[in-house]
Design a protein around this motif. Structure first.
Motif, PDB file in Angstrom:
ATOM      1  N   LEU A  24       0.835  -1.204   0.000  1.00  0.00           N
ATOM      2  CA  LEU A  24       0.000   0.000   0.000  1.00  0.00           C
ATOM      3  C   LEU A  24       0.868   1.251   0.000  1.00  0.00           C
ATOM      4  O   LEU A  24       1.951   1.269   0.594  1.00  0.00           O
ATOM      5  CB  LEU A  24      -0.900   0.027   1.239  1.00  0.00           C
ATOM      6  CG  LEU A  24      -1.975  -1.058   1.347  1.00  0.00           C
ATOM      7  CD1 LEU A  24      -2.721  -0.910   2.666  1.00  0.00           C
ATOM      8  CD2 LEU A  24      -2.948  -0.995   0.173  1.00  0.00           C
ATOM      9  N   PRO A  25       0.377   2.317  -0.625  1.00  0.00           N
ATOM     10  CA  PRO A  25       1.095   3.594  -0.518  1.00  0.00           C
ATOM     11  C   PRO A  25       1.033   4.086   0.922  1.00  0.00           C
ATOM     12  O   PRO A  25       0.138   3.699   1.685  1.00  0.00           O
ATOM     13  CB  PRO A  25       0.330   4.516  -1.469  1.00  0.00           C
ATOM     14  CG  PRO A  25      -1.007   3.895  -1.633  1.00  0.00           C
ATOM     15  CD  PRO A  25      -0.806   2.416  -1.507  1.00  0.00           C
ATOM     16  N   PRO A  26       1.990   4.932   1.335  1.00  0.00           N
ATOM     17  CA  PRO A  26       2.080   5.353   2.746  1.00  0.00           C
ATOM     18  C   PRO A  26       0.774   5.864   3.339  1.00  0.00           C
ATOM     19  O   PRO A  26       0.433   5.515   4.474  1.00  0.00           O
ATOM     20  CB  PRO A  26       3.150   6.442   2.711  1.00  0.00           C
ATOM     21  CG  PRO A  26       4.021   6.074   1.556  1.00  0.00           C
ATOM     22  CD  PRO A  26       3.086   5.500   0.515  1.00  0.00           C
ATOM     23  N   GLU A  27       0.032   6.685   2.601  1.00  0.00           N
ATOM     24  CA  GLU A  27      -1.201   7.250   3.161  1.00  0.00           C
ATOM     25  C   GLU A  27      -2.241   6.175   3.440  1.00  0.00           C
ATOM     26  O   GLU A  27      -2.872   6.169   4.510  1.00  0.00           O
ATOM     27  CB  GLU A  27      -1.780   8.297   2.210  1.00  0.00           C
ATOM     28  CG  GLU A  27      -3.021   8.990   2.767  1.00  0.00           C
ATOM     29  CD  GLU A  27      -3.530  10.100   1.865  1.00  0.00           C
ATOM     30  OE1 GLU A  27      -4.639  10.597   2.117  1.00  0.00           O
ATOM     31  OE2 GLU A  27      -2.820  10.475   0.908  1.00  0.00           O
ATOM     32  N   LEU A  28      -2.429   5.253   2.503  1.00  0.00           N
ATOM     33  CA  LEU A  28      -3.397   4.183   2.710  1.00  0.00           C
ATOM     34  C   LEU A  28      -2.935   3.222   3.799  1.00  0.00           C
ATOM     35  O   LEU A  28      -3.749   2.674   4.548  1.00  0.00           O
ATOM     36  CB  LEU A  28      -3.634   3.433   1.402  1.00  0.00           C
ATOM     37  CG  LEU A  28      -4.360   4.211   0.295  1.00  0.00           C
ATOM     38  CD1 LEU A  28      -4.547   3.334  -0.924  1.00  0.00           C
ATOM     39  CD2 LEU A  28      -5.699   4.743   0.795  1.00  0.00           C
ATOM     40  N   ARG A  29      -1.626   2.993   3.883  1.00  0.00           N
ATOM     41  CA  ARG A  29      -1.089   2.135   4.935  1.00  0.00           C
ATOM     42  C   ARG A  29      -1.398   2.730   6.305  1.00  0.00           C
ATOM     43  O   ARG A  29      -1.826   2.033   7.231  1.00  0.00           O
ATOM     44  CB  ARG A  29       0.423   1.978   4.755  1.00  0.00           C
ATOM     45  CG  ARG A  29       1.086   1.015   5.735  1.00  0.00           C
ATOM     46  CD  ARG A  29       2.598   1.009   5.563  1.00  0.00           C
ATOM     47  NE  ARG A  29       2.952   0.819   4.157  1.00  0.00           N
ATOM     48  CZ  ARG A  29       3.890   1.514   3.530  1.00  0.00           C
ATOM     49  NH1 ARG A  29       4.578   2.448   4.172  1.00  0.00           N
ATOM     50  NH2 ARG A  29       4.157   1.270   2.261  1.00  0.00           N
ATOM     51  N   TRP A  30      -1.182   4.032   6.432  1.00  0.00           N
ATOM     52  CA  TRP A  30      -1.457   4.720   7.699  1.00  0.00           C
ATOM     53  C   TRP A  30      -2.935   4.635   8.059  1.00  0.00           C
ATOM     54  O   TRP A  30      -3.280   4.377   9.207  1.00  0.00           O
ATOM     55  CB  TRP A  30      -1.023   6.182   7.582  1.00  0.00           C
ATOM     56  CG  TRP A  30      -1.027   6.936   8.879  1.00  0.00           C
ATOM     57  CD1 TRP A  30      -1.989   7.799   9.337  1.00  0.00           C
ATOM     58  CD2 TRP A  30      -0.018   6.917   9.890  1.00  0.00           C
ATOM     59  NE1 TRP A  30      -1.648   8.309  10.562  1.00  0.00           N
ATOM     60  CE2 TRP A  30      -0.429   7.782  10.927  1.00  0.00           C
ATOM     61  CE3 TRP A  30       1.202   6.243  10.013  1.00  0.00           C
ATOM     62  CZ2 TRP A  30       0.323   8.008  12.065  1.00  0.00           C
ATOM     63  CZ3 TRP A  30       1.955   6.456  11.166  1.00  0.00           C
ATOM     64  CH2 TRP A  30       1.519   7.327  12.173  1.00  0.00           C
TER      65      TRP A  30
END
Length: 233
Positions: A24-30
Motif C-alpha cells: 500500500l502507498p504510505p497514506e493508505l497504509r497509515w
C-alpha cells in the motif's frame, strides 16, 4: 511472509496478518493502521495496552501518532480515546453523562464514595502498600473491615504483600480498576503529594478534615463525580 503476525483461524490453524502492508502507498497504509487500532480498542472491554496494538501494525508504525490522529478525528464526537490504566480506551465525554444515565434508566447519579471511603482510598493510593493497622494509626481511629470491604467489592483495592509485622497482616494496593475509575494512566498521574504539601494545599490535618486534592474524582458513564460525601470511618 515477512512483516506478518501469526493468529489462529476457525480451524485452529495459524493464519498470517500482514502488518507491514508494504503493497500500500504510505497514506493508505497509515489509514489501515488507524482503522485496525481503533477497531481493537473499540471492541475491547478494558484498556488496550501498547503491546497488544503493536501486534497488528508494522514495526515502523508510531502508535502514539496514530492515537493522536484518531483523537483528532473524534474531536466532534460524543466519545473520545483516552489513556487510562496503562492502555487506551474509548469513553463517552463527561458532558453526556446525564443523558447516558437517563437513557439507561439509572436516575440522576449513582452513589459516590463516602468521604471516609474516599479518604482511605486516597491514603492507600499514596502510601501503598499499607495495611489496615497503619491506616488506623494514620487516621487516629480504627478503619473498619467493612470499609475495606466496600473498596475491595468495587475492585478499587486488592491485597498486596504481607507486612513485616507481627502476624504478617496483608497490605492493600490499588488496582487497574482504580486507575480506570479515576481516569489515570498510571499512579504517576496522581497529584504530587509532596508538591501539594509544599504549596500548602494538603497536609495530614487537611486530609483528616476531608480536603481531597483536585483530580481525585470518580468517573461514571463518562461523567465526573466528586468522591466526598460525609460519613464516619
Amino acid at each position: 511472509m515477512a512483516g506478518s503476525a501469526a493468529r489462529k483461524g476457525q480451524n485452529g490453524q495459524p493464519m498470517l496478518l500482514d502488518t507491514e502492508l508494504e503493497h500500500l502507498p504510505p497514506e493508505l497504509r497509515w489509514r489501515e493502521w488507524m482503522g485496525r487500532i481503533e477497531a481493537v480498542i473499540f471492541a475491547a472491554s478494558e484498556p488496550v495496552p501498547w503491546e497488544t496494538l503493536a501486534r497488528i501494525v508494522g514495526k515502523s508504525c508510531n502508535i502514539e501518532l496514530i492515537i493522536d490522529d484518531i483523537r483528532a478525528e473524534l474531536a466532534g464526537r460524543p466519545y473520545e480515546l483516552v489513556a487510562v490504566a496503562g492502555g487506551w480506551q474509548h469513553r463517552t465525554k463527561k458532558a453526556f453523562g446525564d443523558v447516558i444515565r437517563i437513557a439507561a434508566g439509572q436516575g440522576d447519579v449513582s452513589r459516590p464514595l463516602s468521604q471516609s471511603e474516599a479518604l482511605v482510598l486516597m491514603c492507600i493510593a499514596y502510601f501503598q502498600p499499607i495495611n489496615r493497622g497503619e491506616l488506623s494509626t494514620f487516621f487516629g481511629k480504627e478503619v473498619s473491615r467493612d470499609l475495606i470491604g466496600v473498596l475491595r467489592a468495587q475492585d478499587l483495592i486488592a491485597s498486596g504483600p504481607r507486612s513485616p509485622q507481627p502476624g504478617a497482616p496483608y497490605s492493600y494496593v490499588t488496582t487497574k480498576a482504580f486507575l480506570s475509575h479515576f481516569g489515570f494512566d498510571t499512579l504517576r498521574d496522581l497529584p504530587d503529594f509532596e508538591a501539594l504539601e509544599d504549596a500548602g494545599l494538603l497536609s495530614k490535618e487537611k486530609l483528616l478534615a476531608g480536603d481531597i486534592p483536585v483530580g481525585l474524582t470518580h468517573r461514571e458513564d463518562g461523567d465526573e463525580v466528586n468522591v466526598a460525601d460525609g460519613e464516619m470511618l
